[in-house]
Design an enzyme around this catalytic site. Structure first.
Site, PDB file in Angstrom:
ATOM      1  CB  CYS A 162       4.069   0.979   6.310  1.00  0.00           C
ATOM      2  SG  CYS A 162       4.429   0.828   8.073  1.00  0.00           S
TER       3      CYS A 162
ATOM      4  CG  HIS B 157       6.440   4.834   7.075  1.00  0.00           C
ATOM      5  ND1 HIS B 157       5.185   4.307   6.846  1.00  0.00           N
ATOM      6  CD2 HIS B 157       6.879   5.294   5.866  1.00  0.00           C
ATOM      7  CE1 HIS B 157       4.875   4.454   5.563  1.00  0.00           C
ATOM      8  NE2 HIS B 157       5.898   5.043   4.949  1.00  0.00           N
TER       9      HIS B 157
ATOM     10  CD  GLU C 147       5.132   6.462   1.370  1.00  0.00           C
ATOM     11  OE1 GLU C 147       5.554   6.277   2.535  1.00  0.00           O
ATOM     12  OE2 GLU C 147       5.071   7.597   0.843  1.00  0.00           O
TER      13      GLU C 147
END
Length: 292
Positions: A101, A163, A175
């Protein structure tokens, strides 16, 4: 910071690509893998945004369909990751070339706007270069495409961010979610772990006219008053730094980190030179940079 074993023989010597460190892990059970064609068509700014923000979104969207790889990715693109020590789908991510990420965010910021983001979702969440911050209670209303969305085990503590994703607008985001999935467009998850967002555009981040921006690698890198090591350092870069190169020349041959290169780049901000060994680019003679 360490480098991979991949070498490239170029004019003036050898230079290596950078291996970037691990970041956060998967958040929750993921949906089935998306159709690359459909997801790519959906990945675009879905609201008005400045050109710089649109460019960041465009860079992230260019990686739709690339696999998630724990610890994978760099400012140059996908890399092989690391095996997730907790096992599961990420147990063999050292064999998967892709992004996690935070490296997808780092890639998009650099390729889209020449903005140098740190590694690690928790470091990116606390980045001092943010031009605006938005709390979880504000929801998505004040956000624009290109803003960074955060999730944390403790939403009140940015050190616990695990995240990060890029907002597209209209409740959508792009993402790199978790091992076993591809870079995808998703609905924004305004769940109990949503920790707010930050804006990384709008600052004075653009390279001066006539220069080209690169990242350095390593720590304690000396800048010299001339293209050689005979004179005392003119400045010191304590860690990886975004630098704007005006031109380059062949100077003293430098032997460092097991490599040799006689190419040097002039950094007008510092009025000093850096050996191209410490410029994070696959080419030892930097592309698009004129000779001094």
């Amino acid at each position: 910071m360490r480098r991979t074993n991949r070498t490239l023989a170029m004019a003036g010597g050898l230079l290596l690509a950078t291996t970037l460190s691990c970041t956060g892990t998967a958040m929750a059970a993921a949906p089935p893998l998306p159709s690359k064609a459909v997801a790519a068509a959906d990945c675009r700014p879905l609201a008005n945004a400045p050109a710089q923000a649109q460019a960041i979104v465009g860079a992230a969207c260019s990686q739709i369909g690339v696999p998630y790889s724990w610890g994978g990715g760099s400012i140059h693109g996908p890399t092989y990751g690391q095996d997730y020590p907790g096992g599961g789908p990420g147990a063999h991510d050292s064999q998967v070339k892709g992004f996690d990420c935070s490296h997808l965010v780092q890639y998009a910021a650099w390729q889209g706007a020449g903005t140098a983001m740190p590694e690690g979702s928790w470091n990116q969440a606390r980045w001092s270069g943010a031009t605006a911050r938005f709390g979880r209670a504000q929801g998505l209303g004040p956000l624009q495409p290109g803003d960074l969305l955060l999730w944390a085990s403790d939403p009140g503590n940015l050190n616990s961010v695990h995240h990060i994703a890029l907002y597209l607008g209209d409740g959508k985001m792009v993402e790199a979610r978790e091992s076993g999935t591809l870079v995808m467009v998703s609905d924004v998850r305004l769940n109990a772990q949503y920790a707010g967002a930050l804006r990384i555009t709008g600052g004075n981040e653009q390279p001066p006219a006539g220069t080209k921006r690169f990242m350095t690698w390593g720590t304690g890198v000396n800048l010299r008053p001339e293209a050689g090591t005979q004179k005392p350092p003119a400045a010191l870069l304590p860690g990886p730094t975004a630098v704007d190169v005006l031109c380059q020349t062949h100077g003293e041959m430098v032997h460092a980190e097991g490599y040799s290169n006689d190419a040097w780049s002039y950094l007008p901000k510092y009025k000093a030179w850096i050996s191209n060994i410490f410029i994070d680019d696959p080419a030892a003679w930097l592309p698009g940079v004129p000779t001094c």
